[in-house]
Motif scaffolding. Structure first.
Motif, PDB file in Angstrom:
ATOM      1  N   ASP A  96       0.835  -1.209   0.000  1.00  0.00           N
ATOM      2  CA  ASP A  96       0.000   0.000   0.000  1.00  0.00           C
ATOM      3  C   ASP A  96       0.868   1.257   0.000  1.00  0.00           C
ATOM      4  OD1 ASP A  96      -2.781  -1.002   0.161  1.00  0.00           O
ATOM      5  OD2 ASP A  96      -2.060  -1.928   2.006  1.00  0.00           O
ATOM      6  N   TRP A  97       1.969   1.210   0.727  1.00  0.00           N
ATOM      7  CA  TRP A  97       2.882   2.360   0.773  1.00  0.00           C
ATOM      8  C   TRP A  97       3.423   2.677  -0.617  1.00  0.00           C
ATOM      9  CZ3 TRP A  97       8.534   2.417   2.892  1.00  0.00           C
ATOM     10  CH2 TRP A  97       8.950   3.738   3.089  1.00  0.00           C
ATOM     11  N   VAL A  98       3.885   1.647  -1.300  1.00  0.00           N
ATOM     12  CA  VAL A  98       4.444   1.853  -2.644  1.00  0.00           C
ATOM     13  C   VAL A  98       3.379   2.370  -3.599  1.00  0.00           C
ATOM     14  CG1 VAL A  98       5.385   0.666  -4.650  1.00  0.00           C
ATOM     15  CG2 VAL A  98       6.325   0.205  -2.382  1.00  0.00           C
ATOM     16  N   ARG A  99       2.186   1.784  -3.540  1.00  0.00           N
ATOM     17  CA  ARG A  99       1.105   2.275  -4.413  1.00  0.00           C
ATOM     18  C   ARG A  99       0.823   3.747  -4.131  1.00  0.00           C
ATOM     19  NH1 ARG A  99      -1.386  -2.726  -2.582  1.00  0.00           N
ATOM     20  NH2 ARG A  99      -1.072  -4.361  -4.148  1.00  0.00           N
ATOM     21  N   GLY A 100       0.825   4.092  -2.849  1.00  0.00           N
ATOM     22  CA  GLY A 100       0.570   5.480  -2.482  1.00  0.00           C
ATOM     23  C   GLY A 100       1.678   6.412  -2.930  1.00  0.00           C
ATOM     24  N   ALA A 126      -3.922   3.361   4.242  1.00  0.00           N
ATOM     25  CA  ALA A 126      -4.012   1.912   4.434  1.00  0.00           C
ATOM     26  C   ALA A 126      -2.679   1.345   4.914  1.00  0.00           C
ATOM     27  CB  ALA A 126      -4.434   1.232   3.135  1.00  0.00           C
ATOM     28  N   ALA A 127      -1.571   1.849   4.364  1.00  0.00           N
ATOM     29  CA  ALA A 127      -0.250   1.385   4.791  1.00  0.00           C
ATOM     30  C   ALA A 127      -0.017   1.675   6.267  1.00  0.00           C
ATOM     31  CB  ALA A 127       0.833   2.053   3.942  1.00  0.00           C
ATOM     32  N   VAL A 128      -0.339   2.896   6.687  1.00  0.00           N
ATOM     33  CA  VAL A 128      -0.159   3.280   8.093  1.00  0.00           C
ATOM     34  C   VAL A 128      -1.042   2.427   8.992  1.00  0.00           C
ATOM     35  CG1 VAL A 128      -0.455   5.142   9.776  1.00  0.00           C
ATOM     36  CG2 VAL A 128       0.552   5.632   7.535  1.00  0.00           C
ATOM     37  N   SER A 129      -2.283   2.225   8.574  1.00  0.00           N
ATOM     38  CA  SER A 129      -3.230   1.451   9.378  1.00  0.00           C
ATOM     39  C   SER A 129      -2.738   0.016   9.586  1.00  0.00           C
ATOM     40  CB  SER A 129      -4.599   1.449   8.702  1.00  0.00           C
ATOM     41  OG  SER A 129      -5.515   0.661   9.421  1.00  0.00           O
ATOM     42  N   LYS A 130      -2.236  -0.598   8.519  1.00  0.00           N
ATOM     43  CA  LYS A 130      -1.754  -1.984   8.624  1.00  0.00           C
ATOM     44  C   LYS A 130      -0.498  -2.065   9.478  1.00  0.00           C
ATOM     45  CE  LYS A 130      -3.778  -3.466   4.224  1.00  0.00           C
ATOM     46  NZ  LYS A 130      -3.521  -3.829   2.818  1.00  0.00           N
ATOM     47  N   MET A 131       0.385  -1.069   9.361  1.00  0.00           N
ATOM     48  CA  MET A 131       1.595  -1.096  10.159  1.00  0.00           C
ATOM     49  C   MET A 131       1.280  -0.858  11.635  1.00  0.00           C
ATOM     50  SD  MET A 131       4.759  -1.778  10.057  1.00  0.00           S
ATOM     51  CE  MET A 131       5.208  -1.737   8.330  1.00  0.00           C
ATOM     52  N   ILE A 152      10.747  -2.865  16.302  1.00  0.00           N
ATOM     53  CA  ILE A 152      11.353  -3.244  15.025  1.00  0.00           C
ATOM     54  C   ILE A 152      10.682  -2.516  13.869  1.00  0.00           C
ATOM     55  CG2 ILE A 152      11.747  -5.184  13.445  1.00  0.00           C
ATOM     56  CD1 ILE A 152      12.099  -6.968  15.865  1.00  0.00           C
ATOM     57  N   THR A 153       9.388  -2.267  13.973  1.00  0.00           N
ATOM     58  CA  THR A 153       8.650  -1.623  12.880  1.00  0.00           C
ATOM     59  C   THR A 153       8.497  -0.118  13.083  1.00  0.00           C
ATOM     60  OG1 THR A 153       6.517  -2.059  13.964  1.00  0.00           O
ATOM     61  CG2 THR A 153       7.344  -3.741  12.432  1.00  0.00           C
ATOM     62  N   LEU A 154       9.093   0.414  14.143  1.00  0.00           N
ATOM     63  CA  LEU A 154       8.868   1.813  14.504  1.00  0.00           C
ATOM     64  C   LEU A 154       9.336   2.777  13.410  1.00  0.00           C
ATOM     65  CD1 LEU A 154       7.725   3.508  16.794  1.00  0.00           C
ATOM     66  CD2 LEU A 154       9.995   3.521  17.839  1.00  0.00           C
ATOM     67  N   VAL A 155      10.526   2.547  12.854  1.00  0.00           N
ATOM     68  CA  VAL A 155      11.049   3.450  11.822  1.00  0.00           C
ATOM     69  C   VAL A 155      10.203   3.357  10.551  1.00  0.00           C
ATOM     70  CG1 VAL A 155      13.006   3.927  10.308  1.00  0.00           C
ATOM     71  CG2 VAL A 155      13.392   3.454  12.726  1.00  0.00           C
ATOM     72  N   LEU A 156       9.828   2.151  10.176  1.00  0.00           N
ATOM     73  CA  LEU A 156       8.972   1.997   8.989  1.00  0.00           C
ATOM     74  C   LEU A 156       7.632   2.700   9.185  1.00  0.00           C
ATOM     75  CD1 LEU A 156       9.470  -1.677   7.768  1.00  0.00           C
ATOM     76  CD2 LEU A 156       9.897   0.415   6.479  1.00  0.00           C
ATOM     77  N   LEU A 157       7.067   2.548  10.366  1.00  0.00           N
ATOM     78  CA  LEU A 157       5.811   3.236  10.667  1.00  0.00           C
ATOM     79  C   LEU A 157       5.984   4.746  10.529  1.00  0.00           C
ATOM     80  CD1 LEU A 157       2.900   3.381  11.711  1.00  0.00           C
ATOM     81  CD2 LEU A 157       3.828   3.269  14.050  1.00  0.00           C
ATOM     82  N   ALA A 158       7.111   5.262  11.018  1.00  0.00           N
ATOM     83  CA  ALA A 158       7.358   6.706  10.932  1.00  0.00           C
ATOM     84  C   ALA A 158       7.468   7.162   9.478  1.00  0.00           C
ATOM     85  CB  ALA A 158       8.640   7.056  11.688  1.00  0.00           C
ATOM     86  N   LEU A 159       8.178   6.403   8.654  1.00  0.00           N
ATOM     87  CA  LEU A 159       8.342   6.784   7.245  1.00  0.00           C
ATOM     88  C   LEU A 159       7.016   6.734   6.495  1.00  0.00           C
ATOM     89  CD1 LEU A 159      11.694   4.939   6.435  1.00  0.00           C
ATOM     90  CD2 LEU A 159      11.371   7.360   6.983  1.00  0.00           C
ATOM     91  N   MET A 160       6.232   5.695   6.759  1.00  0.00           N
ATOM     92  CA  MET A 160       4.922   5.597   6.110  1.00  0.00           C
ATOM     93  C   MET A 160       4.006   6.735   6.570  1.00  0.00           C
ATOM     94  SD  MET A 160       4.213   1.482   6.204  1.00  0.00           S
ATOM     95  CE  MET A 160       5.321   0.335   5.381  1.00  0.00           C
ATOM     96  N   THR A 161       4.041   7.024   7.864  1.00  0.00           N
ATOM     97  CA  THR A 161       3.221   8.110   8.402  1.00  0.00           C
ATOM     98  C   THR A 161       3.649   9.445   7.815  1.00  0.00           C
ATOM     99  OG1 THR A 161       2.942   6.879  10.467  1.00  0.00           O
ATOM    100  CG2 THR A 161       2.406   9.218  10.509  1.00  0.00           C
TER     101      THR A 161
END
Length: 372
Positions: A284-288, A305-310, A318-327
């Motif tokens: 979803d992140w890439v599509r966005g 959707a990417a943020v919601s799933k993360m 472990i997913t904190l940085v990815l969540l921040a980038l998606m957000t």
């Protein structure tokens, strides 16, 4: 020289329809799935990408029951179950051995036998002590992720030093060195960071092709050198024999800084059945990201959707940085659409992590919303 196979953590249904967790020996996700299917498993979920798994010498010689117990604990830790709960579960799963030990202690007291009392105590304590030791290591690793995410460099370096003797597998030792190299790069020593990691390149060219390049590329990201970042990520993917984790990383980098047509084309190489659950928000992140660069109004929905799933992974460090980038991507899209209030709301809790780990342009665009 033959590669040593990795231990890939999985969940699946066996031939009788029972849910099973365990480890499968494989060098790729596709190989892991093929082996599991050949053994009668279905509804297979791989919890890690094979390229980042270790050989796990600690699992050698264990019974199937013991392997399943360890797999259960590791999967629950991924799902955010607390250390106390995991420790109690470890005690429950070893209740028989603990009871034997306690019976030995009781017999020692009854018969005035010091030998029986001591042996019984040792047997009763073995499982709790091992479980406690493992949970302490897990807690330290969790705190290391939190420290690196928040830019607490001194704390992170101390934890890296503490964990080094405990992380014998090359993949885990490399993970610690990557974290230290990234701190070096953030402190301005980019060339020193690459020199520090250089000994790993040849090792992983044999055992996990593409892994070195895909992880070391983070140094270029920290330095804002996106052309070299993309070149290194493309090299990583070319070496990796269509490794799905490296592919997703490359697609996200192409979508953020490179060629969105290439990102879109690479999406056709994704093998959904071989993705770990944690990888799914990437799609979803890439599509966005692609939609955003193409000024497509669907970008906000995909990024949300990417943020919601993360967020389903809760406070997993472990997913904190990815969540921040998606957000951050989602907040920037809201900002561009004139919804500054919405952007501030989604950034409120994650801003310290994004400010430390986002690229300079993204942070500069969003900073006026958060630092008034």
């Amino acid at each position: 020289m033959e590669k040593m196979q990795k231990k890939v953590l999985f969940s699946a249904s066996d031939a009788q329809g029972n849910e099973r967790n365990g480890f499968i020996d494989a060098n790729t996700n596709s190989e892991a799935i093929q082996k599991l299917e050949e053994n009668g498993f279905s509804d297979i979920t791989l919890h890690y990408d094979a390229i980042s798994c270790g050989n796990r010498d600690d699992l050698e010689g264990l019974s199937e029951r013991e392997l399943q117990r360890i797999a259960n604990i590791e999967i629950q830790s991924l799902q955010g179950v607390g250390s106390g709960t995991l420790f109690l579960q470890a005690l429950r799963q070893n209740w028989f051995v603990i009871c034997i030990g306690l019976a030995g202690c009781a017999w020692g007291i009854y018969s005035s036998s010091t030998v029986f009392f001591v042996l019984g105590g040792i047997i009763a304590l073995i499982a709790p002590v091992i479980s406690l030791k493992n949970l302490i290591t897990l807690s330290q690793y969790t705190r290391l992720h939190e420290a690196t995410a928040l830019g607490e460099h001194d704390k992170a370096l101390k934890l890296i030093h503490t964990l080094r003797p405990k992380f014998k597998a090359p993949e885990m030792a490399f993970d610690l060195d990557i974290k230290e190299a990234c701190i070096m790069a953030k402190q301005g020593n980019v060339s020193g960071a690459f020199d520090f990691l250089a000994p790993w390149q040849q090792k992983f060219d044999f055992s996990s092709p593409g892994m070195y390049e895909s992880r070391a590329a983070a140094i270029y990201y920290i330095n804002g050198d996106f052309d070299d970042l993309l070149e290194m990520m493309r090299e990583a993917y070319d070496k990796s024999d269509n490794n799905q984790m490296i592919l997703l990383d490359l697609i996200s980098m192409e979508a953020r800084y490179g060629d969105i047509d290439n990102a879109q084309s690479l999406m056709s190489n994704i093998e959904m059945h071989a993705l770990a659950p944690m990888c799914l928000p990437f799609l979803d992140w890439v599509r966005g990201l692609i939609a955003s660069r193409a000024n497509d109004p669907s970008a906000s929905n995909s990024l949300a959707a990417a943020v919601s799933k993360m967020l389903e992974y809760g406070n997993d460090s472990i997913t904190l940085v990815l969540l921040a980038l998606m957000t951050g991507s989602y907040a920037r899209e809201l900002q561009r659409n004139g919804d500054n209030e919405g952007a501030q709301k989604v950034l409120h809790n994650i801003w310290p992590v994004l400010k430390e780990n986002g690229d300079e342009q993204l942070v500069q665009e969003l900073a006026p919303l958060m630092e008034k």
